[in-house]
Design a protein around this motif. Sequence first.
Motif, short mmCIF file in Angstrom:
data_model
loop_
_atom_site.label_atom_id
_atom_site.label_comp_id
_atom_site.label_asym_id
_atom_site.label_seq_id
_atom_site.Cartn_x
_atom_site.Cartn_y
_atom_site.Cartn_z
N VAL A 1 0.85 -1.19 0.00
CA VAL A 1 0.00 0.00 0.00
C VAL A 1 0.88 1.24 0.00
CG1 VAL A 1 -1.79 1.30 1.21
CG2 VAL A 1 -1.83 -1.21 1.24
N LEU A 2 0.65 2.12 -0.94
CA LEU A 2 1.33 3.41 -1.02
C LEU A 2 0.38 4.49 -0.58
CD1 LEU A 2 3.60 5.34 -2.03
CD2 LEU A 2 2.43 5.30 -4.25
N LEU A 3 0.78 5.28 0.43
CA LEU A 3 -0.02 6.40 0.91
C LEU A 3 0.70 7.70 0.59
CD1 LEU A 3 0.08 4.04 3.43
CD2 LEU A 3 -1.94 5.34 4.05
N ALA A 4 0.02 8.62 -0.06
CA ALA A 4 0.61 9.92 -0.40
C ALA A 4 -0.48 10.97 -0.25
CB ALA A 4 1.16 9.89 -1.82
N PHE B 1 3.85 -1.18 3.62
CA PHE B 1 3.26 0.15 3.51
C PHE B 1 4.36 1.18 3.28
CE2 PHE B 1 0.72 -2.57 6.12
CZ PHE B 1 -0.57 -2.38 5.65
N THR B 2 4.19 2.02 2.28
CA THR B 2 5.08 3.16 2.08
C THR B 2 4.26 4.42 2.32
OG1 THR B 2 6.58 2.07 0.52
CG2 THR B 2 6.42 4.46 0.39
N SER B 3 4.68 5.21 3.31
CA SER B 3 3.93 6.39 3.74
C SER B 3 4.71 7.65 3.38
CB SER B 3 3.68 6.33 5.26
OG SER B 3 3.06 7.50 5.71
N LEU B 4 4.21 8.39 2.38
CA LEU B 4 4.89 9.60 1.92
C LEU B 4 4.33 10.87 2.56
CD1 LEU B 4 5.29 8.85 -1.89
CD2 LEU B 4 6.90 8.46 -0.02
N GLY B 5 3.22 10.75 3.28
CA GLY B 5 2.58 11.95 3.83
C GLY B 5 2.97 12.26 5.25
#
Length: 312
Positions: free
Chosen positions: A186-189, A208-212
């Motif tokens: 899951v990518l979160l931006a 999970f990759t969290s950019l925000g």
Amino acid sequence: MTRVLSRSDLEALLEPAACLAALRDGFRTAGAAAVPGRRVRTDLPFPGTATALIPGLLPGIDAYTVKVNAKFPAARPALRGVICLHSGADGELLALLDSATVTAWRTGLAAALGTVLLAPSGYEILGVIGAGAQAALTLRGLTGEHRPRELVVHDTDAERAAVFAARHGGRVLDSAVAVAEAADIVLLATWSRTPLLALADTRAGQHFTSLGTDEPGKRELAADLLDAALLVVDDEELAAGMGALAAPGLARTTADATLTDVLRGTRPGRTSAGQRTVYAPVGLPWQDLALTWLAWREAERRGVGATIDLLG
């Protein structure tokens, strides 16, 4: 003379494989730079914030960057600004570049790098929460490594989610939790200041990759998920001051490694198929230099962009 590179110029000059290679090399070597990079952020008496990243430095490059951004979440685009590329020999201003484009490319592709290193092998379903430019660039970087069988998308703006899904061959889901239920990674931006996913919304083995989580107060993943997962950041000090580790109830020791550690092999990444993993970067000044240097050199070679004499 100073070369000015617009969004269209940069999109003609930058190439994902070369950018990924530059970022990978940067993660391995940036720690040897003589001066650490800093992020400076302040609130404004307007509905936005001002941010500066200084200086962008990498060993072997005789230049540095200074980036100044305005971040206005309700605007389109939400980020606007400029990157100044200066000569390390005499401070000459070599180039002015659109910072929104460079930021999207370096953030998205660095996220792809972190995701590839930590994601479960043979993942089939990719989830995107926040269908903006950074998510698009991450997807572009990921598909060069391993193209997922299926893409699921959610955004608070239903129209934007639909456009993103149509462009990339995915389907829209009605919530962040629905994306987590369906996806392997899951990518979160997003701009969220309330966690979108908690431990109970996930399952063993997901990534999970969290950019925000690039400024104080922004939250995408709940503390219990960050605490339970193998948590990798790009810089522990910045993550503790304004990133994922600044969340209430989390200690700086919650981070298990930096991406540099994983790339160098000094700390392991994923160690089992059932392990949850999270990559939560803040974004580092040297990443701006890595891509700016590529773009400027190619622009000089090809004569792309306008040139101006600021001293004339």
